[in-house]
Design a protein around this motif. Structure first.
Motif, mmCIF file in Angstrom:
data_model
loop_
_atom_site.group_PDB
_atom_site.id
_atom_site.type_symbol
_atom_site.label_atom_id
_atom_site.label_comp_id
_atom_site.label_asym_id
_atom_site.label_seq_id
_atom_site.Cartn_x
_atom_site.Cartn_y
_atom_site.Cartn_z
ATOM 1 N N LEU A 541 32.854 -19.009 19.973
ATOM 2 C CA LEU A 541 32.457 -19.694 18.956
ATOM 3 C C LEU A 541 32.822 -18.172 18.529
ATOM 4 C CD1 LEU A 541 30.428 -19.968 21.666
ATOM 5 C CD2 LEU A 541 29.373 -21.880 18.800
ATOM 6 N N GLU A 552 41.650 -22.811 10.742
ATOM 7 C CA GLU A 552 41.504 -23.017 11.693
ATOM 8 C C GLU A 552 42.051 -23.032 12.649
ATOM 9 O OE1 GLU A 552 37.949 -25.493 12.337
ATOM 10 O OE2 GLU A 552 36.928 -24.354 10.650
ATOM 11 N N LEU A 577 35.464 -22.339 18.870
ATOM 12 C CA LEU A 577 35.030 -23.186 17.950
ATOM 13 C C LEU A 577 34.736 -22.465 16.726
ATOM 14 C CD1 LEU A 577 32.112 -25.206 19.986
ATOM 15 C CD2 LEU A 577 34.833 -25.832 19.549
ATOM 16 N N VAL A 579 32.776 -21.927 13.282
ATOM 17 C CA VAL A 579 31.478 -21.946 13.297
ATOM 18 C C VAL A 579 30.940 -21.597 11.894
ATOM 19 C CG1 VAL A 579 30.245 -22.910 15.681
ATOM 20 C CG2 VAL A 579 30.136 -20.376 15.017
ATOM 21 N N ASP A 580 29.644 -21.956 11.563
ATOM 22 C CA ASP A 580 29.759 -21.173 9.892
ATOM 23 C C ASP A 580 28.369 -19.881 10.676
ATOM 24 O OD1 ASP A 580 30.863 -22.889 8.638
ATOM 25 O OD2 ASP A 580 28.777 -24.068 8.755
ATOM 26 N N GLU A 618 22.407 -27.162 14.368
ATOM 27 C CA GLU A 618 24.683 -26.578 13.742
ATOM 28 C C GLU A 618 24.803 -26.793 15.226
ATOM 29 O OE1 GLU A 618 22.972 -24.156 10.066
ATOM 30 O OE2 GLU A 618 24.155 -24.047 11.059
ATOM 31 N N ILE A 619 23.971 -26.014 16.352
ATOM 32 C CA ILE A 619 25.264 -25.781 17.170
ATOM 33 C C ILE A 619 25.406 -26.919 17.769
ATOM 34 C CG2 ILE A 619 24.916 -24.118 19.481
ATOM 35 C CD1 ILE A 619 26.185 -22.385 17.341
ATOM 36 N N ALA A 622 27.998 -28.828 16.968
ATOM 37 C CA ALA A 622 28.569 -28.676 17.104
ATOM 38 C C ALA A 622 29.875 -29.043 18.324
ATOM 39 C CB ALA A 622 29.524 -26.688 16.536
ATOM 40 N N THR A 625 30.486 -32.599 19.058
ATOM 41 C CA THR A 625 31.672 -32.736 17.990
ATOM 42 C C THR A 625 33.108 -32.515 19.631
ATOM 43 O OG1 THR A 625 30.147 -32.120 16.449
ATOM 44 C CG2 THR A 625 32.615 -32.873 16.001
ATOM 45 N N HIS A 626 32.495 -31.380 20.092
ATOM 46 C CA HIS A 626 34.622 -30.960 20.571
ATOM 47 C C HIS A 626 33.745 -30.964 22.320
ATOM 48 C CE1 HIS A 626 34.628 -28.506 17.317
ATOM 49 N NE2 HIS A 626 35.633 -28.401 17.398
#
Ligand code: COA
Ligand code: AMP
Length: 631
Positions: A541, A552, A577, A579-580, A618-619, A622, A625-626
């Motif tokens: 990450l 990305e 990944l 991530v923000d 959020e995690i 993420a 989604t992946h």
């Protein structure tokens, strides 16, 4: 059959008598009068004043006993279409002459040598030749890149490196020699010579001034006799992943190790002398050291060195072909290999094609064995399938159903009971033993039995800090687990940042260093997540820098490439990944354990120290989604 409980209890209550009797199963130049004593670091050592030689025990002893014509090694290489056999007499000639050549090059007792070779008999000859003249070898797994090799060169400062021109991974040439050259340009320490075994597989082998040709050296050398070394003389250094970026060189002694291996062949693996034993691993791992090379040879078995994969060389029938072709009695592999076979041949159709009647036991280790894999193999083979637990540090099994003593009923998920000599306990944070079925830290009460790690090469502080200080009076394994009401021990996984990918032990900290060094990365975390085939795989990450201009996908691709180039293909990092932000404590520490729990869909409690609990959603998003992990 004897009774496991009494045998085991005797080993714990009377360790000196127990191991003295086992040491007596070997031939020593000087049998030890001191069995257990303390070394310079006040750590336990075995057989301090005993003298012996490992190469003698693995070769010459058997010839003297009249078994010179017995096959010692079967080399089976589906990737090069080669099958060869070497008798113990052949071994004496190959190993003795290579040892003679090394002596002529000036190598002496206490010098170090790195061996970086594919799965060919010359890798074994090199190990045994070093042992013959007291040279401490360090075998480096071929899946590691030049940078990793360079780290090991700088740590153990070898006088020479033994390598081969190339190896083959299924159908891809691995350029071993160019990798060695690259490593030497990267390292500060420069070895005097590189001995190259040329294979003519079509790889480019540029000549360097330090090169020597393996075959020419051996052709003209005399057979060197084995020298007498103290029991505590290091036989080898084997690097393994730790919780920091730097691998640690586990030191193994000679006499304790030989005693433990001889004991384990008979009592753990239940294998009789002259039977055929096959550990389908690699000489670069501890399994290869103990059960491709030294264990079977000390015990006068025939050992198989297999240059191939469980699948794709050519297909999922290979293991069964080897077992039936050579009449293998006992086999050892990693659960991931069985999962790979099961995926290709779920009905076990290949298994039915071969006569596997020689096979008595199938052992599995290297990673947690899931019940589905164990049960499938058990049904297919209809012989005892034995999950056993150990690690580079122990050098031989710590938990196992002891096939040569008494077989207990199996509880899938448990590697059953402690092996003789290992007083295994589960402790809490305070070092107090927990109740039955309560999870904690798996530790072994000191003294450890013979054959286990002596120290860390050049770093005795790390040895103390990592293994002995966490729980006073115990060796800390780094694994978590529990012991149920019936005494079955269950290992649940590492409690540190080490991951196990396809039976290969890797450090996420080391991968993090590589990811963090990417120009666009501000901060990152690498964690191991569940994978149906490999057990675990690493994912990274990464949070990008505010001024980053790269797309990305470009960053992701470059990071994957960087990890492969710096650590090696074996790291298997394929997913990055972006991530923000990462979950952190208020003091800024990344919450890796929380990340692992979310990825594997495990229950977790939100740490009270978390900076912002909203990040959990959020995690989770993420990962979803992946398609990370098991959900
Ligand atoms: N030299 C060079 N490269 C190597 C290597 C070696 N000795 N061993 C592995 N690699 C490479 C592989 O070719 C692969 O490269 P790729 O990414 O280009 O395909 C990469 O490292 C990852 O290897 P691995 O994790 O082994 O995956 P795989 O898909 O090639 O094979 C298994 C999967 C399950 C078949 C294989 O991992 C296996 O047989 N595992 C058993 C492990 C074992 O015996 N462990 C020892 C403990 S008992
Ligand atoms: P290595 O040092 O490479 O042999 O890896 C050792 C680690 O692999 C151990 O500390 C465990 O985490 C894991 N391991 C090995 N065998 C088993 C097993 N049978 N069950 C569960 N974990 C295992």
């Amino acid at each position: 059959m004897m009774n496991y409980k009494d045998f085991y209890q005797n080993s714990i209550q009377n360790p000196e008598e127990f191991w003295k009797e086992q040491a007596n199963q070997l031939t020593w130049y000087d049998f030890p009068s001191t069995i257990l004593s303390k070394d310079a670091y006040n750590y336990d050592q075995w057989f301090a004043d005993g003298k012996l030689n490992m190469s003698y025990l693995c070769i010459d002893k058997h010839i003297q006993d009249g078994y010179g014509d017995q096959v010692a090694i079967i080399y089976d290489s589906p990737v090069t279409n080669t099958k060869q056999k070497y008798t113990y007499n052949d071994m004496k000639s190959e190993v003795g002459r290579l040892a003679g050549a090394l002596k002529k090059l000036g190598l002496e007792k206490g010098d170090t040598a790195i061996i970086y070779m594919p799965m060919i008999p010359q890798a074994m000859f090199s190990m045994l030749a070093c042992a013959r003249i007291g040279v401490i070898h360090s075998v480096v797994f071929g899946g590691f890149a030049p940078h990793e090799l360079a780290i090991r060169i700088d740590d153990c400062k070898p006088k020479i490196i033994l390598t081969a021109s190339s190896g083959i991974e299924v159908d891809r040439i691995i350029p071993y020699k160019p990798y060695v050259d690259k490593a030497i340009t990267l390292s500060t320490h420069k070895p005097e010579n590189v001995v190259v075994y040329k294979r003519h597989l079509g790889a480019d082998v540029p000549d360097q001034p330090y090169d020597l040709d393996y075959k020419s050296l051996v052709r003209t050398a005399d057979i060197a006799s084995p020298i007498s070394v103290p029991s505590t003389h290091p036989l080898y250094i084997l690097y393994t992943s730790g919780t920091t970026g730097r691998p640690k060189g586990i030191i193994r002694d000679t006499g304790g190790y030989a005693t433990a291996l001889k004991f384990s062949m008979k009592y753990v693996y239940g294998v009789a002398q002259d039977e055929i034993f096959w550990a389908a691993s690699d000489v670069g791992w501890v399994v290869g050291h103990s059960y491709i090379v030294y264990g079977p040879l000390v015990n006068r078995n025939t050992t198989v060195i297999f240059e191939g994969k469980p699948i794709r060389t050519p297909d999922a029938s290979t293991f069964w072909r080897v077992i039936s072709e050579y009449g293998v009695s006992v086999m050892f592999t990693a659960p991931t290999a069985i999962r790979a076979i099961k995926k290709e041949d779920p009905q076990g159709n290949f298994i039915k094609e071969f006569d596997l009647s020689s096979l008595k036991y199938q052992f599995l280790a290297g990673e947690r064995c899931d019940a589905a894999t164990l049960n499938w193999l058990q049904q297919q083979l209809n012989i005892p399938v034995i999950d056993h637990w150990w690690q580079t540090e122990s050098g031989w099994p710590m938990l196992s159903n002891m096939a040569g003593v008494e077989l207990a009923d199996v509880k899938p998920g448990s590697a059953t009971f402690p092996v003789c000599g290992y007083d295994i306990r589960v402790l809490n944070d305070e070092g107090v033993q927990v109740d039955a079925s309560t999870e904690g830290y798996v530790a072994v009460k000191l003294p450890l039995p013979p054959g286990t790690l002596q120290n860390i090469w050049g770093n005795p502080e790390r040895f103390q800090e990592g293994y002995l200080k966490p729980f006073k009076g115990y060796y800390f394994s780094g694994d978590g687990g529990y012991i149920d009401e019936d005494g079955y021990v269950f290992i649940t996984g590492r409690v540190d940042d080490i991951i196990n990918v396809a039976g290969h032990r890797l450090s996420t900290a080391e991968m993090e260093e590589v990811v963090a060094s990417h120009n666009s990365v501000a901060e990152c975390a690498v964690i191991g997540v569940h994978d149906d085939l490999k057990g675990q795989i690493p994912i990274a990450l990464a949070v990008t820098k505010s001024d980053n201009l790269l797309a990305e996908s470009v960053i992701q691709e470059e990071i994957v490439k960087d990890v492969r180039a710096v650590i090696g293909a074996v790291a298997s990092l394929r997913m990055v990944l972006i991530v923000d932000r990462l979950p952190k404590t208020r003091s800024g520490k990344i919450l890796r354990k929380l990340l692992r729990s979310i990825a594997d869909d495990k229950e977790f409690s939100v740490p009270s120290t978390i900076d912002d609990p909203n990040i959990i959603n959020e995690i989770q998003l993420a990962f979803k989604t992946h398609k990370v992990g098991i959900n």
